[in-house]
Write a protein that holds these residues in place. Sequence first.
Motif, PDB file in Angstrom:
ATOM      1  N   ILE A 420      20.896  10.687  37.775  1.00  0.00           N
ATOM      2  CA  ILE A 420      22.223  10.952  38.344  1.00  0.00           C
ATOM      3  C   ILE A 420      22.485  12.458  38.411  1.00  0.00           C
ATOM      4  N   ASP A 421      22.765  12.947  39.612  1.00  0.00           N
ATOM      5  CA  ASP A 421      23.113  14.357  39.777  1.00  0.00           C
ATOM      6  C   ASP A 421      24.455  14.649  39.114  1.00  0.00           C
ATOM      7  N   LYS A 422      24.579  15.886  38.648  1.00  0.00           N
ATOM      8  CA  LYS A 422      25.838  16.290  38.006  1.00  0.00           C
ATOM      9  C   LYS A 422      26.410  17.488  38.752  1.00  0.00           C
ATOM     10  N   TYR A 423      27.725  17.593  38.700  1.00  0.00           N
ATOM     11  CA  TYR A 423      28.408  18.650  39.456  1.00  0.00           C
ATOM     12  C   TYR A 423      29.473  19.301  38.580  1.00  0.00           C
ATOM     13  N   ALA A 424      29.691  20.574  38.794  1.00  0.00           N
ATOM     14  CA  ALA A 424      30.723  21.252  38.009  1.00  0.00           C
ATOM     15  C   ALA A 424      31.201  22.492  38.733  1.00  0.00           C
TER      16      ALA A 424
END
Lengths: 791, 272
Positions: A420-424
Amino acid sequence: MNKLITTSIFLILFNNLLHSQEKYTLSGTISEQSSNETLIGVNVLFPEVSKGVVTNEYGFYSITLPEGIYQLQISYLGFQDIIQTLNLSKDQKIDFQLEETSEMLDEVVITEDVERINIKNPQMSLNKLSAGTIKQIPVVLGEADVIKSILLLPGVTSGGEGASGFNVRGGAADQNLILLDEATIFNSSHLFGFFSVFNPDAIKDLKLYKGGIPAKYGGRVSSVLDIYQKEGNSKKFHINGGVGLVASRILAEGPIVKDKGAFLVGGRSSYAHLFLPLFDIDNSAYFYDLNTKLNYKINENNNIYLSGYFGRDVFNLNDSFKNVYGNSVLNLRWNHLFSDKLFSNLSLIYSDYFYGLELDFVGFEWNSGIRNFNLKYDFKHYISDGFQLTYGINDIYYHFNPGEIKPNRDDSGITEEKLIDKYANELGIYFDAEHKISNQLTLQYGVRLSNFIRLGQDELNSYENDNPVIFDAQTHNYSGAEPIGITTYKRSDQIKTFTNLEPRVALSLAFNDETSIKASYNRMTQYLHLLSNTNAPTPLDVWTPSGKYVKPQKLNQYAVGFFKSLQNDSYSLETEVFYKDIKNRIDYIDGADLIANDAIEQEILNGEARAYGLELLLRKNTGKFKGWFAYTLSKSEQRTPGRTPVETGINNGAWYNTPYDKTHDISINSSYEYNDKWKFAANFLFQTGQPTNYPSGQFVYQDLIVPIYDGQRNSERLPSYNRLDISATLTPRKNKNRRWQGEWVFSVYNVYNRRNAASINFSQNEDTRRNEAVQTSIFGIVPAVTYNFKF
Amino acid sequence: MTKVFLLVLSMLCLLSCEDVVDIDTPEGTPQLVIDASFRIYSDEQPIQVDNAIKLSLSAPFFGNNILAVSNATVYITDVTNQSRITYVESDIAGTFIPDQADAFIPQFNRTYELTVSYDDETYIATANLIPTVPLDEIKQGDGSFFDEETEIFAVYTDVKEREDYYFLDFGFNEYAVSEDRFYNGQTFDFPFYYEDLEPNDQITISILGIDKQYLQYAEILIEQSDPDGGPFQTPPVNLRGNIENTTNSEQRALGYFHIAQAYKLSYTVITP
């Protein structure tokens, strides 16, 4: 905190009011005469009134003084001073060009002025190195290296030879903010830790902030390594390069539009097959990097810069194991002068780190990485000669790819899976004031407001009581909890938000022009964590953002120092003591699996770290013999207590030495100019051995001899580390009066061939069936030769 | 990763080296070690059951002798029906076997409890028979990273409906573990590189069904018994198995109680 802001706003107003008499501003840019390369840190002095300013990262200066006739002195060691009388009766813009004092092969060798201390500036815990110094330091295999050079400074160590990254004041390698032309570099090493990614030919200047970090910087808690690339020569076309045992380099620079625009292109590559005849298998391991820079001066008030970096490491073992990784950076900057007192820089930065792996013998391809887009707008406001204000805003958007696995051929048994890609998003707003209260006292104070939003991702596990790690009271083992559900978020959702106020304060109290004491306090927050359970980070390690289960690291650092300049700056002495503590330093459960793990929260425990120490740096800055003596006495430790009284935590909850804790660290660097033909340099290092673990026993299980490690973690020490390196540089006399300039560098690393321990491992010898302690040492004596040229 | 690091090291620094050094290691107190890893080769005729239990004491790292433990009471209880299989010491000191041959063939879906009483303390651990899949074949490849290596693939077909963890025994005390996460339901070629094999040498590979907890234990066990040098090591950890001391919970026993379904296959090495 509010008080601080109000106070400073008041001070700004107060300053303006106080000085609203007849005052004029002198401003401009200072550059090198032969190339138009701007110079950082040049002193612009008015000796009669003890006022002065230094040029910023773009060579700009601005100073405001009452109307009058002054002696003006522009000084930068290695360059001829400019002394002139200035009638300041109106606002003036003067660009100065400095001329080198002598003909030398390496034009940056003489800029050691940047490395000298500024007694009255409140900035402490700062070390500067010029490209010239870096190139003079003897290094392994003759490959001049930025990271290896900073390891000779007090308070800076690494996890040993071959280990990637560096450790500042007992901090971890992932706690260093490494900036190349303002862009974040996520992995500073080539070929694991043998070389660093910075081509010394393309570098102008570097600063390493170990403490008292200005509010301009944020996002990492231990240090800031700020590296500026050269802009390129806008007068003449030049090529320089070098041929070494490991790599060759070439760099071209020249005008696009004479005196207005310049380009710089530099490339460096190691040899893939140099060592291969010694092996009869088809393996290769090499690295390369490419540095580019364009600059264009639109008019007196506007400059644009485009800089880029692209580097890769490539391993290919028998086509069965292929591995490629590296950083890419692109940065567009616009310098704009709103007035002769207000300098601004707008940067638009993209940077990424890519890791790719193909294991044909298993049948898969893997890639992971991190990407970020960074918008920065920084202002420097020269409000009066005693008050300068830096302020700005910085927004970074991150996209994390924790990994993706794919079969690499039809008959592979591997199934495709994407983690799962993560974003911030990380936002920073700051202001920082440098405020000269009196001739003795100067303050620097500021605050950074940081805000971090963990943005929505496709799936996020939820756990009972929000607790992803469970403890088995019977076996004393930690393990991952079973998720009780999965939440799906939209990309615009905010899974978790953190906001922190990070005050930074520093002062310098000067007793006279030669002596001062300085003190500083800084608080910083780090929202990204490198998941690494090894003694030194590996290229495969992935970055992960703070969020629902991982808290941001928070640092408080206090430092006090005594600074003395002797014999008109020929010698300088800097001593500092520091203490820092870091909350929420992540630690890993036993046997943690950090790669290809979608639920990294199941492997992590929250701990804390602290470090304290004393640093001493004695430098000789001028003359034929130059160099420094650095000594650091320090302690770096961490602990991860149990979360409840039943839990044991890591190492039974007790403090333990970090893998990079080194009690004593001495480094001596020296260079001697024998004549215009020969130059010599030497390094000596002595360090306490790295912490390690010895088994307290052995047992047999399934016919394996297994060492027992049940003592305090990292409580033993490897034997102490020491070595001497020497180098000699030959500049042939025939160089004089010709265009082609050549130079030979002969070096010997580890002259007395000490087998310094990189590790000691305990196991059974397969042949003798006896238990052994086996010490691995990496570099013995390594002679090398490099040829550098310029035309 | 470490292997590549070592290779780069050997390519870059022909002078790097390993030395055997003298180290005074600390001496811990001797602890009871229970080595109870059972293999049930259910497709052999008759079913072959490796269910001996070895008891010993831990020793100083540079001590010469591992002492066998003989004076212990050992039995296994089938928790489902409370039947008890008594273990007695065999001809080999410290090796305990069921008192009646063939008395104990572990079955699926039952819980077995091991009890060891030694030195007035009682240790217990539980295990279930964990299923696995047979080896389809053993293949020889022609790849290798270092000289004198023989590439061998252990081929097996994973069961899609199940989360599988595997323990592979390549002989010569060489073990590996794997999970099916990235090849669920697929036929997978697990690579292994033997050192110093000659054509016509015979090798036997066993595949064992294990659970996740044992996989983690075995992973650390394998790593710590044969560590790689250099900066990319993880800190060594105190290996804790699944055996509890019911008398004194602080004084734990080392080792593990585990029951695996197992298959094996032999292969004769050819000239590549």
